[in-house]
Design a protein around this motif. Structure first.
Motif, PDB file in Angstrom:
ATOM      1  N   PHE A  11       0.827  -1.200   0.000  1.00 45.09           N
ATOM      2  CA  PHE A  11       0.000   0.000   0.000  1.00 45.09           C
ATOM      3  C   PHE A  11       0.868   1.259   0.000  1.00 45.09           C
ATOM      4  O   PHE A  11       0.579   2.220  -0.725  1.00 45.09           O
ATOM      5  CB  PHE A  11      -0.949   0.013   1.201  1.00 45.09           C
ATOM      6  CG  PHE A  11      -2.246  -0.693   0.959  1.00 45.09           C
ATOM      7  CD1 PHE A  11      -3.266  -0.092   0.243  1.00 45.09           C
ATOM      8  CD2 PHE A  11      -2.453  -1.972   1.458  1.00 45.09           C
ATOM      9  CE1 PHE A  11      -4.472  -0.741   0.019  1.00 45.09           C
ATOM     10  CE2 PHE A  11      -3.658  -2.631   1.247  1.00 45.09           C
ATOM     11  CZ  PHE A  11      -4.670  -2.016   0.526  1.00 45.09           C
ATOM     12  N   SER A  12       1.929   1.267   0.789  1.00 44.25           N
ATOM     13  CA  SER A  12       2.803   2.440   0.858  1.00 44.25           C
ATOM     14  C   SER A  12       3.442   2.718  -0.496  1.00 44.25           C
ATOM     15  O   SER A  12       3.534   3.883  -0.923  1.00 44.25           O
ATOM     16  CB  SER A  12       3.890   2.242   1.918  1.00 44.25           C
ATOM     17  OG  SER A  12       3.309   2.112   3.193  1.00 44.25           O
ATOM     18  N   ALA A  13       3.860   1.669  -1.184  1.00 36.87           N
ATOM     19  CA  ALA A  13       4.456   1.837  -2.515  1.00 36.87           C
ATOM     20  C   ALA A  13       3.428   2.384  -3.495  1.00 36.87           C
ATOM     21  O   ALA A  13       3.740   3.282  -4.300  1.00 36.87           O
ATOM     22  CB  ALA A  13       5.013   0.507  -3.011  1.00 36.87           C
ATOM     23  N   ALA A  14       2.211   1.887  -3.432  1.00 34.76           N
ATOM     24  CA  ALA A  14       1.157   2.376  -4.331  1.00 34.76           C
ATOM     25  C   ALA A  14       0.809   3.838  -4.018  1.00 34.76           C
ATOM     26  O   ALA A  14       0.604   4.643  -4.939  1.00 34.76           O
ATOM     27  CB  ALA A  14      -0.083   1.498  -4.212  1.00 34.76           C
ATOM     28  N   ALA A  27      -4.374   8.533  -3.771  1.00 28.82           N
ATOM     29  CA  ALA A  27      -3.494   8.221  -2.637  1.00 28.82           C
ATOM     30  C   ALA A  27      -4.297   8.143  -1.343  1.00 28.82           C
ATOM     31  O   ALA A  27      -4.120   7.222  -0.543  1.00 28.82           O
ATOM     32  CB  ALA A  27      -2.393   9.272  -2.516  1.00 28.82           C
ATOM     33  N   LEU A  28      -5.201   9.113  -1.148  1.00 26.78           N
ATOM     34  CA  LEU A  28      -6.033   9.107   0.057  1.00 26.78           C
ATOM     35  C   LEU A  28      -6.987   7.916   0.070  1.00 26.78           C
ATOM     36  O   LEU A  28      -7.222   7.315   1.120  1.00 26.78           O
ATOM     37  CB  LEU A  28      -6.811  10.426   0.158  1.00 26.78           C
ATOM     38  CG  LEU A  28      -5.955  11.655   0.470  1.00 26.78           C
ATOM     39  CD1 LEU A  28      -6.770  12.934   0.261  1.00 26.78           C
ATOM     40  CD2 LEU A  28      -5.393  11.602   1.876  1.00 26.78           C
ATOM     41  N   ALA A  29      -7.504   7.561  -1.101  1.00 22.71           N
ATOM     42  CA  ALA A  29      -8.397   6.396  -1.187  1.00 22.71           C
ATOM     43  C   ALA A  29      -7.648   5.116  -0.822  1.00 22.71           C
ATOM     44  O   ALA A  29      -8.175   4.257  -0.101  1.00 22.71           O
ATOM     45  CB  ALA A  29      -8.993   6.287  -2.588  1.00 22.71           C
ATOM     46  N   LEU A  30      -6.417   4.983  -1.295  1.00 29.79           N
ATOM     47  CA  LEU A  30      -5.607   3.805  -0.955  1.00 29.79           C
ATOM     48  C   LEU A  30      -5.297   3.767   0.541  1.00 29.79           C
ATOM     49  O   LEU A  30      -5.310   2.697   1.155  1.00 29.79           O
ATOM     50  CB  LEU A  30      -4.306   3.796  -1.756  1.00 29.79           C
ATOM     51  CG  LEU A  30      -4.418   3.385  -3.212  1.00 29.79           C
ATOM     52  CD1 LEU A  30      -3.107   3.664  -3.946  1.00 29.79           C
ATOM     53  CD2 LEU A  30      -4.794   1.915  -3.321  1.00 29.79           C
ATOM     54  N   ARG A  35      -6.479   1.025   5.752  1.00 31.79           N
ATOM     55  CA  ARG A  35      -7.029   0.998   7.113  1.00 31.79           C
ATOM     56  C   ARG A  35      -8.263   0.097   7.187  1.00 31.79           C
ATOM     57  O   ARG A  35      -8.443  -0.624   8.156  1.00 31.79           O
ATOM     58  CB  ARG A  35      -7.349   2.409   7.567  1.00 31.79           C
ATOM     59  CG  ARG A  35      -6.049   3.216   7.688  1.00 31.79           C
ATOM     60  CD  ARG A  35      -6.107   4.336   8.610  1.00 31.79           C
ATOM     61  NE  ARG A  35      -6.403   4.035   9.967  1.00 31.79           N
ATOM     62  CZ  ARG A  35      -5.559   4.261  10.973  1.00 31.79           C
ATOM     63  NH1 ARG A  35      -4.363   4.716  10.739  1.00 31.79           N
ATOM     64  NH2 ARG A  35      -5.926   4.031  12.202  1.00 31.79           N
ATOM     65  N   MET A  36      -9.112   0.165   6.143  1.00 36.02           N
ATOM     66  CA  MET A  36     -10.324  -0.677   6.140  1.00 36.02           C
ATOM     67  C   MET A  36      -9.967  -2.163   6.065  1.00 36.02           C
ATOM     68  O   MET A  36     -10.722  -3.002   6.533  1.00 36.02           O
ATOM     69  CB  MET A  36     -11.228  -0.299   4.963  1.00 36.02           C
ATOM     70  CG  MET A  36     -11.941   1.028   5.180  1.00 36.02           C
ATOM     71  SD  MET A  36     -13.219   1.442   3.969  1.00 36.02           S
ATOM     72  CE  MET A  36     -12.416   1.156   2.424  1.00 36.02           C
ATOM     73  N   SER A  45       4.110   4.774   5.384  1.00 35.02           N
ATOM     74  CA  SER A  45       2.806   4.980   4.743  1.00 35.02           C
ATOM     75  C   SER A  45       2.229   6.352   5.090  1.00 35.02           C
ATOM     76  O   SER A  45       1.646   7.009   4.227  1.00 35.02           O
ATOM     77  CB  SER A  45       1.827   3.857   5.063  1.00 35.02           C
ATOM     78  OG  SER A  45       1.912   3.410   6.371  1.00 35.02           O
ATOM     79  N   TYR A  46       2.417   6.797   6.325  1.00 38.99           N
ATOM     80  CA  TYR A  46       1.965   8.149   6.664  1.00 38.99           C
ATOM     81  C   TYR A  46       2.736   9.190   5.861  1.00 38.99           C
ATOM     82  O   TYR A  46       2.151  10.134   5.325  1.00 38.99           O
ATOM     83  CB  TYR A  46       2.119   8.423   8.163  1.00 38.99           C
ATOM     84  CG  TYR A  46       0.942   7.980   8.970  1.00 38.99           C
ATOM     85  CD1 TYR A  46      -0.289   8.618   8.863  1.00 38.99           C
ATOM     86  CD2 TYR A  46       1.044   6.917   9.854  1.00 38.99           C
ATOM     87  CE1 TYR A  46      -1.387   8.209   9.618  1.00 38.99           C
ATOM     88  CE2 TYR A  46      -0.045   6.505  10.606  1.00 38.99           C
ATOM     89  CZ  TYR A  46      -1.253   7.157  10.484  1.00 38.99           C
ATOM     90  OH  TYR A  46      -2.339   6.745  11.224  1.00 38.99           O
ATOM     91  N   ASN A  47       4.050   9.040   5.772  1.00 41.55           N
ATOM     92  CA  ASN A  47       4.837  10.001   5.000  1.00 41.55           C
ATOM     93  C   ASN A  47       4.452   9.983   3.526  1.00 41.55           C
ATOM     94  O   ASN A  47       4.477  11.019   2.860  1.00 41.55           O
ATOM     95  CB  ASN A  47       6.330   9.745   5.174  1.00 41.55           C
ATOM     96  CG  ASN A  47       6.855  10.269   6.493  1.00 41.55           C
ATOM     97  OD1 ASN A  47       6.173  11.004   7.208  1.00 41.55           O
ATOM     98  ND2 ASN A  47       8.066   9.890   6.845  1.00 41.55           N
TER      99      ASN A  47
END
Length: 146
Positions: A11-14, A27-30, A35-36, A45-47
């Protein structure tokens, strides 16, 4: 791939790929999807999501992610703050100065990038007094060629 569940690294890479393409909504949707799926975001992932917001000057998304990061028990680093400060600078939002001050409270040493972004935000907001105060007070502060 069938039967393979993406992890935080995937997910972080995407999210980073979306950031590079300036696709902040994706990016926000991913990030929400991660989280879901029951995955706990880490510093990377936060960065990544803060960086996506920063590239588009979406300061509300960047500051919300930084706050969520803190609430989630993930310690922001200088990259987290710099990207959020940069988002504020790009949108001429006055939160950049407050974020720079926050770095001292969490023992993060801001660098030239931090001071330059905040000074640029001051310039865009016509806050010349704060810009001069930063110039006088910033450790190792140097003007960035523009």
């Amino acid at each position: 791939v069938k039967g393979v569940e993406p992890d935080v690294v995937c997910f972080s890479a995407a999210i980073n790929a979306c950031a590079k393409a300036r696709e902040v909504k994706q990016a926000l949707a991913l990030f929400r999807e991660m989280r879901m799926n029951g995955l706990r975001p880490d510093l990377i992932s936060y960065n990544a999501v803060i960086g996506a917001c920063s590239k588009c000057g979406f300061y509300k998304g960047a500051t919300a992610a930084l706050e969520e990061m803190r609430n989630d028990g993930v310690q922001p680093d200088v990259i987290s703050y710099n990207a959020t400060i940069s988002a504020c600078e790009k949108s001429a939002n006055g939160n950049a100065v407050a974020l720079l001050a926050t770095t001292a409270l969490v023992t993060i040493e801001p660098g030239n990038f931090s001071y330059n972004a905040v000074t640029s935000a001051c310039e865009k907001g016509a806050d010349w007094q704060t810009a001069l105060a930063l110039l006088a007070a910033g450790p190792g502060f140097r003007w960035q060629d523009r």
